[in-house]
Write an enzyme that holds these catalytic residues in place. Structure first.
Site, mmCIF file in Angstrom:
data_model
loop_
_atom_site.group_PDB
_atom_site.id
_atom_site.type_symbol
_atom_site.label_atom_id
_atom_site.label_comp_id
_atom_site.label_asym_id
_atom_site.label_seq_id
_atom_site.Cartn_x
_atom_site.Cartn_y
_atom_site.Cartn_z
ATOM 1 N N ASN A 1 0.826 -1.212 0.000
ATOM 2 C CA ASN A 1 0.000 0.000 0.000
ATOM 3 C C ASN A 1 0.859 1.261 0.000
ATOM 4 O O ASN A 1 0.623 2.198 -0.779
ATOM 5 C CB ASN A 1 -0.934 0.018 1.217
ATOM 6 C CG ASN A 1 -1.999 -1.053 1.147
ATOM 7 O OD1 ASN A 1 -2.077 -1.810 0.175
ATOM 8 N ND2 ASN A 1 -2.821 -1.135 2.179
ATOM 9 N N THR B 1 -17.704 39.142 -29.668
ATOM 10 C CA THR B 1 -18.521 38.679 -28.555
ATOM 11 C C THR B 1 -19.770 38.060 -29.173
ATOM 12 O O THR B 1 -20.302 38.592 -30.157
ATOM 13 C CB THR B 1 -18.925 39.826 -27.592
ATOM 14 O OG1 THR B 1 -19.736 40.775 -28.291
ATOM 15 C CG2 THR B 1 -17.696 40.527 -27.036
ATOM 16 N N HIS B 2 -20.222 36.943 -28.638
ATOM 17 C CA HIS B 2 -21.365 36.209 -29.191
ATOM 18 C C HIS B 2 -21.120 35.807 -30.649
ATOM 19 O O HIS B 2 -22.077 35.638 -31.414
ATOM 20 C CB HIS B 2 -22.653 37.042 -29.096
ATOM 21 C CG HIS B 2 -22.927 37.588 -27.742
ATOM 22 N ND1 HIS B 2 -23.540 36.867 -26.738
ATOM 23 C CD2 HIS B 2 -22.648 38.820 -27.208
ATOM 24 C CE1 HIS B 2 -23.639 37.624 -25.652
ATOM 25 N NE2 HIS B 2 -23.099 38.801 -25.908
ATOM 26 N N SER C 1 -8.976 15.331 -48.070
ATOM 27 C CA SER C 1 -10.241 14.601 -48.166
ATOM 28 C C SER C 1 -10.105 13.516 -49.230
ATOM 29 O O SER C 1 -9.402 13.692 -50.228
ATOM 30 C CB SER C 1 -11.368 15.565 -48.543
ATOM 31 O OG SER C 1 -12.506 14.855 -49.000
ATOM 32 N N ASN D 1 -7.466 20.226 -44.273
ATOM 33 C CA ASN D 1 -8.163 20.234 -42.988
ATOM 34 C C ASN D 1 -7.214 20.462 -41.817
ATOM 35 O O ASN D 1 -6.128 19.878 -41.775
ATOM 36 C CB ASN D 1 -8.897 18.912 -42.786
ATOM 37 C CG ASN D 1 -9.914 18.638 -43.883
ATOM 38 O OD1 ASN D 1 -10.596 19.536 -44.348
ATOM 39 N ND2 ASN D 1 -9.978 17.387 -44.322
ATOM 40 N N TYR E 1 -7.470 1.282 2.972
ATOM 41 C CA TYR E 1 -7.182 0.899 1.580
ATOM 42 C C TYR E 1 -8.272 0.006 1.020
ATOM 43 O O TYR E 1 -8.789 -0.875 1.715
ATOM 44 C CB TYR E 1 -5.838 0.174 1.483
ATOM 45 C CG TYR E 1 -5.570 -0.331 0.087
ATOM 46 C CD1 TYR E 1 -5.121 0.538 -0.898
ATOM 47 C CD2 TYR E 1 -5.830 -1.656 -0.260
ATOM 48 C CE1 TYR E 1 -4.914 0.097 -2.203
ATOM 49 C CE2 TYR E 1 -5.626 -2.110 -1.558
ATOM 50 C CZ TYR E 1 -5.171 -1.229 -2.523
ATOM 51 O OH TYR E 1 -4.982 -1.660 -3.809
ATOM 52 N N GLN F 1 -6.760 0.610 -7.230
ATOM 53 C CA GLN F 1 -5.884 0.074 -8.277
ATOM 54 C C GLN F 1 -6.260 0.638 -9.644
ATOM 55 O O GLN F 1 -5.397 0.934 -10.471
ATOM 56 C CB GLN F 1 -5.990 -1.452 -8.296
ATOM 57 C CG GLN F 1 -5.233 -2.111 -9.451
ATOM 58 C CD GLN F 1 -5.467 -3.615 -9.467
ATOM 59 O OE1 GLN F 1 -5.703 -4.230 -8.440
ATOM 60 N NE2 GLN F 1 -5.403 -4.215 -10.635
ATOM 61 N N LYS G 1 -4.917 4.012 -11.644
ATOM 62 C CA LYS G 1 -3.761 4.081 -12.549
ATOM 63 C C LYS G 1 -4.196 4.067 -14.010
ATOM 64 O O LYS G 1 -3.554 4.691 -14.864
ATOM 65 C CB LYS G 1 -2.805 2.910 -12.268
ATOM 66 C CG LYS G 1 -1.978 3.083 -11.019
ATOM 67 C CD LYS G 1 -0.936 1.982 -10.857
ATOM 68 C CE LYS G 1 -1.528 0.697 -10.357
ATOM 69 N NZ LYS G 1 -0.513 -0.325 -10.035
#
Length: 445
Positions: free
Chosen positions: A110, A155-156, A278, A286, A318, A323, A326
């Protein structure tokens, strides 16, 4: 091969496979750090009389060789071995006999995995922080280079006011400076030693946790042994939040670039060798690199929430649930570093379009400039606002003056030096040198 916890009976093969999970694969990332933790632990054991000096020397010599293998990617965990902790101990026992069995004195797997993850996290944070700093430098350089090149601000998604490429690049530089504060907080949480907390309740062996803290270059201890175990998941979540902050910055920049690269905007352009095509449309170039950065960053943004869902409401102590952390945590660093590397490459190759604001489409972006011009001539702001608004509605608006932005953080005063100061002060607070020196000294023993 017998387990470290073997008590004379075999575990069902299906149970064994399920409980081991991906530990063998993911623990390869932890191998160098498990070895370093073992080197510090046995050095401490010798200092308290639980190992003889010649025993310590033999173990350290073998562990240095194992560490070199792990650093070169030559360390492997055998199919019938549970984890890295078992592999290291069994390799020592195979080489040194009964002496190899002494390295686990006063430890639990641990606190081994706790210290492994802390050491791993510190090392990966040091690498990631350096990459963030390099990307910051690139944004800063672009901000200065293009500080006089105007572009429309929005803005917007509606044309708003004049901006500049210098202001735009500088915004992401300052965002990374704030992200670095989050990374520093994550570093501080990670830079505390859990070794010696054993299974979560300490040990009756007279361990010297202060010594292992010094040997491993930790800034401080996780003092309470129960809390050291409770820190599993909490540390990962704090680090993941810091990485997600960087990811948010990168993701927004990538979204901007996807938008600004389109023909309808045409503000920036990637060289053709940085684009993809493409299978049906011959003209396509792209910006996949930015689309993938955006998606990877969105994925990283989910990591802290996934970790929270896995640990929320666990009792103290624990649990094997931990485990699986991870599987979420270790790959995040790889994904983050890949995004930082490719973003740096893309930024250094990004081409900008000059004279954008000559386009009549952006004429109304100068409306506030006209209002302020009238205000400077003595017209009350609200009257000036109405006057300019009516001229726009009538199709009669014109602005032929010069931009005059002088306050801090405007297009005429980017405060690049002040933003750099913020970044440099935070970067200097990590203290990587202390950690690197401690680990180098440990390996040289």
């Amino acid at each position: 091969m017998a387990k470290l916890w073997d008590k004379g009976f075999s575990v069902n093969e299906k149970i064994d496979k399920f409980t081991v999970g991906m530990d063998r694969e993911l623990d390869l990332y932890l191998a160098p750090y498990d070895i370093l933790g073992t080197m510090a632990h046995i050095t401490m054991l010798e200092s308290i009389g639980l190992l003889a000096k010649d025993e310590l020397d033999s173990l350290l010599a073998e562990l240095r060789q194992l560490h070199e293998q792990a650093e070169k990617g030559e360390f492997c965990i055998e199919p019938d071995i549970e984890d890295v902790h078992s592999q290291v101990e069994l390799m020592l026992t195979a080489k040194l006999g009964e002496l190899g069995k002494k390295v686990h004195t006063g430890r639990s797997r641990n606190d081994q995995v706790l210290v492994d993850l802390k050491l791993f996290t510190r090392a990966r944070l040091e690498s990631t922080v350096a990459k963030v700093k390099t990307l910051f430098d690139a944004f800063q350089a672009a901000s200065e280079k293009y500080k006089d090149v105007l572009m429309p601000g929005y803005t917007h998604l509606q044309v708003a006011m004049p901006s500049s490429f210098g202001l735009w690049f500088g915004a992401y530089a300052e965002s990374l400076a704030d992200d670095m504060e989050m990374l520093l907080a994550a570093w501080n949480v990670s830079n505390r030693n859990p070794l010696g907390s054993a299974a979560g309740y300490g040990s009756s062996a007279p361990l010297n946790r202060t010594l292992t803290t010094k040997l491993l270059g930790f800034e401080d201890l996780d003092y309470n042994s129960i809390y050291a175990q409770m820190g599993r998941g909490k540390t990962e979540r704090a680090v993941a939040f810091a990485l997600s902050s960087v990811a948010e910055t990168l993701g927004r920049f990538a979204a901007d670039c996807c938008l600004f690269n389109s023909q309808n905007f045409g503000f920036v352009k990637l060289p053709k060798e940085c684009t993809t095509g493409s299978s049906i449309m011959p003209h396509k170039k792209n910006p996949d690199v930015f689309e993938l950065i955006r998606s990877h960053c969105n994925k990283i943004n989910g990591a802290p929430y996934t970790i929270r869902l896995m640990t929320t409401n666990l009792p103290s102590g624990y649990f094997r649930d931990m485990q699986l952390l991870k599987e979420v945590f270790v790959p995040v660093f790889v994904e983050m570093d890949d995004c930082l590397d490719i973003a740096l490459f893309a930024i250094e190759n990004l081409q900008i379009t000059e004279n954008l604001m000559d386009n009549p489409l952006y004429k109304t972006a100068f409306s506030v400039e006209k209002v302020n011009q009238l205000v400077a001539e003595g017209v009350p702001f609200r009257d000036a606002y109405k006057q300019v608004g009516l001229s726009i509605e009538a199709g009669e608006f014109e602005f032929n003056g010069k931009l005059h932005h002088t306050h801090e953080g405007s297009i005429g005063c980017l405060c690049t030096g002040d933003i750099r100061r913020k970044m440099d002060e935070t970067y200097a607070s990590f203290g990587f040198e202390k950690v690197d020196e401690a680990l180098a000294d440990l390996l040289a023993r």
